[in-house]
Design a protein around this motif. Structure first.
Motif, PDB file in Angstrom:
ATOM      1  N   SER A  71       0.992  -1.236   0.009  1.00  9.72           N
ATOM      2  CA  SER A  71       0.044  -0.122  -0.020  1.00  9.72           C
ATOM      3  C   SER A  71       0.900   1.240   0.103  1.00  9.72           C
ATOM      4  O   SER A  71       0.247   2.333  -0.252  1.00  9.72           O
ATOM      5  CB  SER A  71      -0.864  -0.113   1.178  1.00  9.72           C
ATOM      6  N   ASP A  72       2.052   1.212   0.381  1.00  8.88           N
ATOM      7  CA  ASP A  72       2.960   2.005   0.292  1.00  8.88           C
ATOM      8  C   ASP A  72       3.585   2.517  -0.822  1.00  8.88           C
ATOM      9  O   ASP A  72       4.184   3.713  -1.205  1.00  8.88           O
ATOM     10  CB  ASP A  72       4.131   1.943   1.639  1.00  8.88           C
ATOM     11  N   LEU A  73       3.602   1.855  -1.722  1.00  7.31           N
ATOM     12  CA  LEU A  73       4.419   1.982  -3.079  1.00  7.31           C
ATOM     13  C   LEU A  73       3.780   2.904  -3.938  1.00  7.31           C
ATOM     14  O   LEU A  73       4.616   3.809  -4.563  1.00  7.31           O
ATOM     15  CB  LEU A  73       4.444   0.625  -3.834  1.00  7.31           C
ATOM     16  N   ASP A  74       2.301   3.032  -3.999  1.00  9.38           N
ATOM     17  CA  ASP A  74       1.758   4.083  -4.791  1.00  9.38           C
ATOM     18  C   ASP A  74       2.079   5.436  -4.420  1.00  9.38           C
ATOM     19  O   ASP A  74       2.331   6.464  -5.265  1.00  9.38           O
ATOM     20  CB  ASP A  74       0.456   3.699  -5.072  1.00  9.38           C
ATOM     21  N   ALA A  75       2.165   5.679  -2.995  1.00  6.78           N
ATOM     22  CA  ALA A  75       2.385   6.799  -2.481  1.00  6.78           C
ATOM     23  C   ALA A  75       3.696   7.360  -2.922  1.00  6.78           C
ATOM     24  O   ALA A  75       4.151   8.309  -3.061  1.00  6.78           O
ATOM     25  CB  ALA A  75       1.927   6.779  -0.992  1.00  6.78           C
ATOM     26  N   TRP A  76       4.717   6.259  -2.658  1.00  4.76           N
ATOM     27  CA  TRP A  76       6.141   6.752  -2.941  1.00  4.76           C
ATOM     28  C   TRP A  76       6.257   7.072  -4.433  1.00  4.76           C
ATOM     29  O   TRP A  76       6.831   8.016  -4.613  1.00  4.76           O
ATOM     30  CB  TRP A  76       6.933   5.381  -2.747  1.00  4.76           C
ATOM     31  N   LYS A  77       5.500   6.424  -5.475  1.00  5.55           N
ATOM     32  CA  LYS A  77       5.644   6.617  -6.723  1.00  5.55           C
ATOM     33  C   LYS A  77       4.963   8.143  -7.221  1.00  5.55           C
ATOM     34  O   LYS A  77       5.844   8.797  -8.106  1.00  5.55           O
ATOM     35  CB  LYS A  77       4.899   5.738  -7.774  1.00  5.55           C
ATOM     36  N   LYS A  78       3.913   8.571  -6.325  1.00  4.24           N
ATOM     37  CA  LYS A  78       3.630   9.882  -6.599  1.00  4.24           C
ATOM     38  C   LYS A  78       4.533  11.015  -6.420  1.00  4.24           C
ATOM     39  O   LYS A  78       4.319  12.096  -6.876  1.00  4.24           O
ATOM     40  CB  LYS A  78       2.397  10.023  -5.819  1.00  4.24           C
ATOM     41  N   LYS A  79       5.386  10.757  -5.478  1.00  3.18           N
ATOM     42  CA  LYS A  79       6.261  11.682  -4.846  1.00  3.18           C
ATOM     43  C   LYS A  79       7.698  11.779  -5.809  1.00  3.18           C
ATOM     44  O   LYS A  79       8.669  12.331  -5.558  1.00  3.18           O
ATOM     45  CB  LYS A  79       6.677  11.424  -3.575  1.00  3.18           C
ATOM     46  N   PRO A 138       9.504  11.959  -9.742  1.00  6.85           N
ATOM     47  CA  PRO A 138       9.616  12.274 -11.183  1.00  6.85           C
ATOM     48  C   PRO A 138       9.299  10.939 -11.857  1.00  6.85           C
ATOM     49  O   PRO A 138       9.598   9.776 -11.489  1.00  6.85           O
ATOM     50  CB  PRO A 138      10.856  12.936 -11.471  1.00  6.85           C
ATOM     51  N   ARG A 139       8.724  11.022 -13.211  1.00  2.39           N
ATOM     52  CA  ARG A 139       8.296   9.999 -13.994  1.00  2.39           C
ATOM     53  C   ARG A 139       9.553   8.807 -14.268  1.00  2.39           C
ATOM     54  O   ARG A 139       9.448   7.768 -14.538  1.00  2.39           O
ATOM     55  CB  ARG A 139       7.572  10.267 -15.137  1.00  2.39           C
ATOM     56  N   SER A 140      10.613   9.542 -14.530  1.00  4.21           N
ATOM     57  CA  SER A 140      11.767   8.857 -14.820  1.00  4.21           C
ATOM     58  C   SER A 140      12.587   7.949 -13.818  1.00  4.21           C
ATOM     59  O   SER A 140      13.107   7.008 -13.775  1.00  4.21           O
ATOM     60  CB  SER A 140      13.013   9.730 -15.051  1.00  4.21           C
ATOM     61  N   LEU A 141      11.816   8.124 -12.514  1.00  4.13           N
ATOM     62  CA  LEU A 141      12.314   7.475 -11.251  1.00  4.13           C
ATOM     63  C   LEU A 141      11.507   6.439 -10.808  1.00  4.13           C
ATOM     64  O   LEU A 141      11.717   5.516  -9.972  1.00  4.13           O
ATOM     65  CB  LEU A 141      12.870   8.232 -10.103  1.00  4.13           C
ATOM     66  N   LYS A 142       9.975   6.591 -11.215  1.00 10.32           N
ATOM     67  CA  LYS A 142       8.948   5.534 -10.668  1.00 10.32           C
ATOM     68  C   LYS A 142       9.037   4.339 -10.588  1.00 10.32           C
ATOM     69  O   LYS A 142       8.639   3.472  -9.889  1.00 10.32           O
ATOM     70  CB  LYS A 142       7.480   6.132 -11.301  1.00 10.32           C
ATOM     71  N   GLY A 143       9.656   3.769 -11.800  1.00 10.48           N
ATOM     72  CA  GLY A 143       9.694   2.268 -11.911  1.00 10.48           C
ATOM     73  C   GLY A 143      10.596   1.408 -11.117  1.00 10.48           C
ATOM     74  O   GLY A 143      10.412   0.618 -10.890  1.00 10.48           O
ATOM     75  N   TYR A 144      11.388   2.186 -10.439  1.00 14.95           N
ATOM     76  CA  TYR A 144      12.502   1.658  -9.642  1.00 14.95           C
ATOM     77  C   TYR A 144      11.581   1.173  -8.305  1.00 14.95           C
ATOM     78  O   TYR A 144      12.123  -0.085  -7.527  1.00 14.95           O
ATOM     79  CB  TYR A 144      13.451   2.604  -9.065  1.00 14.95           C
ATOM     80  N   VAL A 145      10.589   1.579  -8.098  1.00 19.06           N
ATOM     81  CA  VAL A 145       9.938   1.270  -6.778  1.00 19.06           C
ATOM     82  C   VAL A 145       9.223  -0.086  -6.820  1.00 19.06           C
ATOM     83  O   VAL A 145       9.348  -0.913  -5.802  1.00 19.06           O
ATOM     84  CB  VAL A 145       8.637   2.206  -6.729  1.00 19.06           C
ATOM     85  N   ASP A 146       8.957  -0.691  -8.010  1.00 19.03           N
ATOM     86  CA  ASP A 146       8.335  -1.782  -8.201  1.00 19.03           C
ATOM     87  C   ASP A 146       9.398  -2.696  -8.146  1.00 19.03           C
ATOM     88  O   ASP A 146       9.156  -4.162  -8.379  1.00 19.03           O
ATOM     89  CB  ASP A 146       7.586  -2.045  -9.372  1.00 19.03           C
TER      90      ASP A 146
END
Length: 336
Positions: free
Chosen positions: A310-318, A320-328
């Motif tokens: 549940s924390d991952l989406d909140a992390w992604k939103k913070k 930039p687009r270029s870094l979001k993919g690392y969260v998963d």
């Protein structure tokens, strides 16, 4: 400080390391391997031989990071030894047909592991420094410590992305910091952020700050290997105590792609020992992000703290687009 070799072209007389693979040379191709201990994509830079030496048997393909850079497109602008390091600074031509075109690279130790990278016209590096830059959004308020500051690649990116962030960096070798100031824009960065960037010369494992760190980035290599202290749970206990409540640690734990000066310090083995030491301290609050493409180029980062789905989406939103993919890409550590 004397900086030798400025302005010299790279002269090939024997294989010289440049990426995650140690590639053998042939009669028509000299391979170099710049080891990047931890990176989102394989950074494979076998350097093609001088254009005048190329034969019809060799057709360079330099469209991706997996391919080589012609020797004519790489220049050594500094090369010298200190008490702690064998330091080299390389400049890759902007005209090179390669993702690292226009970059400046800091190599430390004899195998030639990359410890800093900068581009003139972009901030993202497409290396593990970009993963480091995803940490601040999941930290409590407070300063971030960088243990193993290098020439400031991670600091530069985070200072640009997070306007309120303060960074305290530790580097053992003063010459590395001086190289950062002269060749990687660190002096300009210090002047630009005088109240947000603080650099200390000394043992990073003794780093401390009043009220503790909100987060710590650990990037500590010596002679081409993670330092032995990181395979000791006691070290991680001390680092955990230096965190504020809710603080986290992100670590470049290297892997088989990292070549040590001592052959007994196998990169994958040292990575596994480091993760096991961390697991003894952080238990199930330990996550791993693997950056390699296979067993021969395995490379990973580690992250401590809670990380619910549940924390991952909140992390992604913070981010930039270029870094979001690392969260998963993070997965719970499994002790083998």
């Amino acid at each position: 400080m004397m900086l030798g070799g400025q302005g010299q072209r790279l002269i090939i007389s024997h294989p010289f390391p440049i990426t995650c693979y140690t590639v053998k040379s042939s009669h028509s191709l000299h391979h170099f391997s710049l080891k990047v201990p931890g990176r989102p994509k394989l950074v494979h830079l076998p350097l093609a031989s001088s254009r005048s030496d190329q034969t019809h048997q060799y057709k360079p393909q330099t469209k991706t990071q997996d391919d080589g850079i012609p020797i004519d497109d790489v220049k050594v602008i500094a090369k010298f030894k200190t008490r702690h390091n064998y330091i080299r600074v390389l400049q890759v031509s902007r005209s090179a047909d390669h993702p690292f075109a226009g970059s400046r690279l800091l190599l430390l130790d004899s195998p030639g592991n990359i410890h800093s990278i900068s581009f003139l016209f972009k901030s993202l590096t497409n290396t593990y420094f970009d993963v480091f830059a995803t940490l601040p959004p999941i930290l409590p308020p407070g300063p971030v410590g960088i243990l193993g500051f290098g020439a400031g690649s991670a600091a530069r990116l985070m200072l640009e992305l997070y306007p309120e962030l303060r960074i305290h960096g530790w580097e053992l070798d003063p010459s590395v910091v001086e190289v950062g100031r002269e060749y990687f824009g660190l002096e300009k960065l210090e002047k630009q952020y005088p109240d947000r960037l603080y650099i200390y010369i000394g043992n990073a494992l003794k780093a401390s700050i009043r009220n503790g760190f909100a987060g710590i980035l650990v990037d500590l290599f010596c002679k081409g290997s993670l330092i032995p202290e990181l395979q000791d749970p006691t070290t991680w206990q001390k680092l955990r105590k230096s965190l504020r409540k809710g603080g986290r640690i992100m670590v470049n734990v290297g892997g088989s792609c990292v070549e040590a000066e001592d052959e007994r310090r196998n990169g994958k083995m040292v990575m596994e020992e480091t993760l096991k030491a961390m697991h003894r301290v952080f238990g199930d609050k330990l996550f791993v992000l693997n950056l390699g493409n296979g067993k021969d180029d395995d490379s990973s980062l580690a992250l401590t703290g809670e990380l619910a789905v549940s924390d991952l989406d909140a992390w992604k939103k913070k981010l930039p687009r270029s870094l979001k993919g690392y969260v998963d890409m993070w997965a719970a550590y499994q002790d083998s």
